[in-house]
Scaffold this motif. Structure first.
Motif, PDB file in Angstrom:
ATOM      1  N   LEU A   1     -24.897 -32.531 -30.272  1.00 10.55           N
ATOM      2  CA  LEU A   1     -26.123 -31.849 -29.847  1.00 10.55           C
ATOM      3  C   LEU A   1     -27.365 -32.555 -30.371  1.00 10.55           C
ATOM      4  CD1 LEU A   1     -24.967 -28.160 -30.382  1.00 10.55           C
ATOM      5  CD2 LEU A   1     -25.709 -29.142 -28.207  1.00 10.55           C
ATOM      6  N   LYS A   2     -27.312 -33.022 -31.601  1.00  7.67           N
ATOM      7  CA  LYS A   2     -28.480 -33.690 -32.183  1.00  7.67           C
ATOM      8  C   LYS A   2     -28.861 -34.931 -31.373  1.00  7.67           C
ATOM      9  CE  LYS A   2     -28.245 -36.331 -35.739  1.00  7.67           C
ATOM     10  NZ  LYS A   2     -28.090 -36.952 -37.082  1.00  7.67           N
ATOM     11  N   SER A   3     -27.859 -35.711 -30.984  1.00  8.04           N
ATOM     12  CA  SER A   3     -28.154 -36.916 -30.207  1.00  8.04           C
ATOM     13  C   SER A   3     -28.718 -36.578 -28.829  1.00  8.04           C
ATOM     14  CB  SER A   3     -26.883 -37.769 -30.064  1.00  8.04           C
ATOM     15  OG  SER A   3     -25.887 -37.057 -29.350  1.00  8.04           O
ATOM     16  N   LYS A   4     -28.271 -35.459 -28.252  1.00  3.98           N
ATOM     17  CA  LYS A   4     -28.762 -35.052 -26.934  1.00  3.98           C
ATOM     18  C   LYS A   4     -30.166 -34.444 -27.021  1.00  3.98           C
ATOM     19  CE  LYS A   4     -24.904 -35.731 -24.452  1.00  3.98           C
ATOM     20  NZ  LYS A   4     -24.040 -36.262 -25.522  1.00  3.98           N
ATOM     21  N   LEU A   5     -30.449 -33.718 -28.115  1.00  7.31           N
ATOM     22  CA  LEU A   5     -31.723 -33.008 -28.245  1.00  7.31           C
ATOM     23  C   LEU A   5     -32.830 -33.849 -28.881  1.00  7.31           C
ATOM     24  CD1 LEU A   5     -30.368 -29.544 -29.478  1.00  7.31           C
ATOM     25  CD2 LEU A   5     -31.167 -30.123 -27.180  1.00  7.31           C
ATOM     26  N   ALA A   6     -32.468 -34.960 -29.518  1.00 15.91           N
ATOM     27  CA  ALA A   6     -33.462 -35.786 -30.213  1.00 15.91           C
ATOM     28  C   ALA A   6     -34.605 -36.241 -29.301  1.00 15.91           C
ATOM     29  CB  ALA A   6     -32.781 -36.985 -30.865  1.00 15.91           C
ATOM     30  N   PRO A   7     -34.337 -36.680 -28.050  1.00 15.31           N
ATOM     31  CA  PRO A   7     -35.459 -37.105 -27.188  1.00 15.31           C
ATOM     32  C   PRO A   7     -36.409 -35.963 -26.827  1.00 15.31           C
ATOM     33  CG  PRO A   7     -33.364 -37.964 -26.378  1.00 15.31           C
ATOM     34  CD  PRO A   7     -33.033 -36.945 -27.424  1.00 15.31           C
ATOM     35  N   ILE A   8     -35.933 -34.711 -26.932  1.00 21.26           N
ATOM     36  CA  ILE A   8     -36.751 -33.558 -26.542  1.00 21.26           C
ATOM     37  C   ILE A   8     -37.492 -32.973 -27.741  1.00 21.26           C
ATOM     38  CG2 ILE A   8     -36.724 -31.261 -25.480  1.00 21.26           C
ATOM     39  CD1 ILE A   8     -34.100 -32.094 -24.094  1.00 21.26           C
ATOM     40  N   PHE A   9     -36.751 -32.735 -28.835  1.00 19.56           N
ATOM     41  CA  PHE A   9     -37.330 -32.051 -29.992  1.00 19.56           C
ATOM     42  C   PHE A   9     -37.703 -32.984 -31.142  1.00 19.56           C
ATOM     43  CE2 PHE A   9     -34.740 -28.840 -27.821  1.00 19.56           C
ATOM     44  CZ  PHE A   9     -35.661 -27.814 -27.703  1.00 19.56           C
ATOM     45  N   HIS A  10     -37.328 -34.261 -31.026  1.00 16.67           N
ATOM     46  CA  HIS A  10     -37.690 -35.273 -32.026  1.00 16.67           C
ATOM     47  C   HIS A  10     -37.223 -34.855 -33.428  1.00 16.67           C
ATOM     48  CE1 HIS A  10     -39.906 -37.117 -28.776  1.00 16.67           C
ATOM     49  NE2 HIS A  10     -40.591 -35.990 -28.586  1.00 16.67           N
TER      50      HIS A  10
END
Length: 329
Positions: free
Chosen positions: A114-123
């Motif tokens: 999840l972290k790798s998927k959400l990183a571009p959105i939530f930084h």
């Protein structure tokens, strides 16, 4: 070089096993010390990876209700090892291996994915969101299994009797009854997870050391300590609620009654004041902090091993490809 979800699962599994082996004796000793203080119906077993209800059943010898006159932690450890064998210090390991290790594997692997998927959105806030979703999902999946195990232990049910009890519960209260206690667990675990992962990821970039083990161990220890302190009132309420529900299960009583989360909190404040929500600070930190540190450092070392292996395998494939091209020319 990225690692596969399977490799992440193997890393988290090894981390959970190592954590269990290190921390389980501490909680076994704590429960044995509690058992000699008076008549108790239930005890909470929690070694940093899981909560597990222990029942004191009359006429049955259990690892937490064996006799022993202990004067403290060290004295208890020595006496248990001498009189009952060193293996008795790991008597509570089986429930961890059965349920906590798979749950931990799902939790850590889900967080990384999840972290790798959400990183571009939530930084920089991706760890907070990933931690919340991963923990919430794991708790939701595990809750019915925990409830089933609680019923089996408290009422000494066979699998056929258990099936009938579950059918009756679902018929009376619906499928939602299988998630009884879910809200109290979510109330504690999700905020803890959000705070822990955010602090861990931040601290990991600031700990100035070339050792991956020390970097992750120190970061995990500090993040775990802080999250444990902040969420202590939620832990006190959740533990009290689980024990009361466990006692009701033993007595064959139905319904939550005053065992709601808000009801427990009000009762604690009315009885002991606000201070009652902060009892057990040192024992909680003494257990959670090292458990977090051992788990995350073992997990990171496992991922590092697989990352290096993948890099080496990729380099060998590249060399073989170049060699084949050279032969062709």
């Amino acid at each position: 070089m990225e690692i596969t979800p399977t490799q992440q699962m193997i890393s988290s599994c090894s981390g959970a096993l190592i954590t269990s082996l290190f921390v389980t004796p501490l909680d076994v000793i704590k429960i044995r010390l509690q058992a000699q203080q008076g008549s108790r119906k239930c005890f909470m077993y929690c070694n940093g990876l899981m909560d597990h209800m222990c029942y004191c059943v009359n006429g049955r010898t259990r690892w937490y209700s064996r006799p022993g006159n202990f004067n403290g932690t060290i004295h208890a450890m020595i006496k248990i090892a001498q009189n009952e064998g060193i293996s008795s210090l790991w008597s509570g390991l089986s429930p961890t291996l059965v349920m906590a290790v798979p749950a931990t594997v799902v939790y850590f692997t889900s967080y990384d994915q999840l972290k790798s998927k959400l990183a571009p959105i939530f930084h920089s806030y991706a760890p907070i969101m990933a931690g919340a979703i991963a923990r919430g999902g794991t708790v939701t999946v595990i809750s019915p299994l925990e409830l089933i195990r609680t019923k089996m232990q408290s009422q000494q049910l066979s699998y056929r009797e258990l099936t009938e009890v579950i059918k009756t519960s679902v018929r009376k209260s619906g499928f939602i009854s299988l998630w009884r206690g879910w809200s109290a667990t979510m109330l504690r675990d999700v905020p803890f997870s959000m705070m822990y992962w955010y602090m861990y990821e931040e601290l990991k970039t600031r700990v100035n050391t070339s050792s991956l083990f020390l970097q992750s161990f120190i970061s995990g220890f500090c993040a775990g300590t802080t999250a444990a302190i902040v969420t202590l009132p939620l832990d006190v309420v959740k533990t009290s609620r689980q024990i009361k529900l466990g006692e009701k299960e033993m007595l064959g009583l139905n319904g939550n009654g005053s065992v709601t989360t808000l009801g427990i909190m009000r009762n604690i404040i009315n009885t002991s004041g606000t201070r009652g929500l902060f009892v057990g600070l040192l024992p909680r930190c003494a257990k959670i902090a090292p458990a977090c540190a051992i788990m995350i450092s073992s997990y990171e070392l496992g991922k590092s091993f697989f990352r290096s292996s993948n890099q080496l395998a990729s380099s060998e494939r590249s060399r073989d490809f170049i060699s084949i091209q050279d032969i062709g020319t």
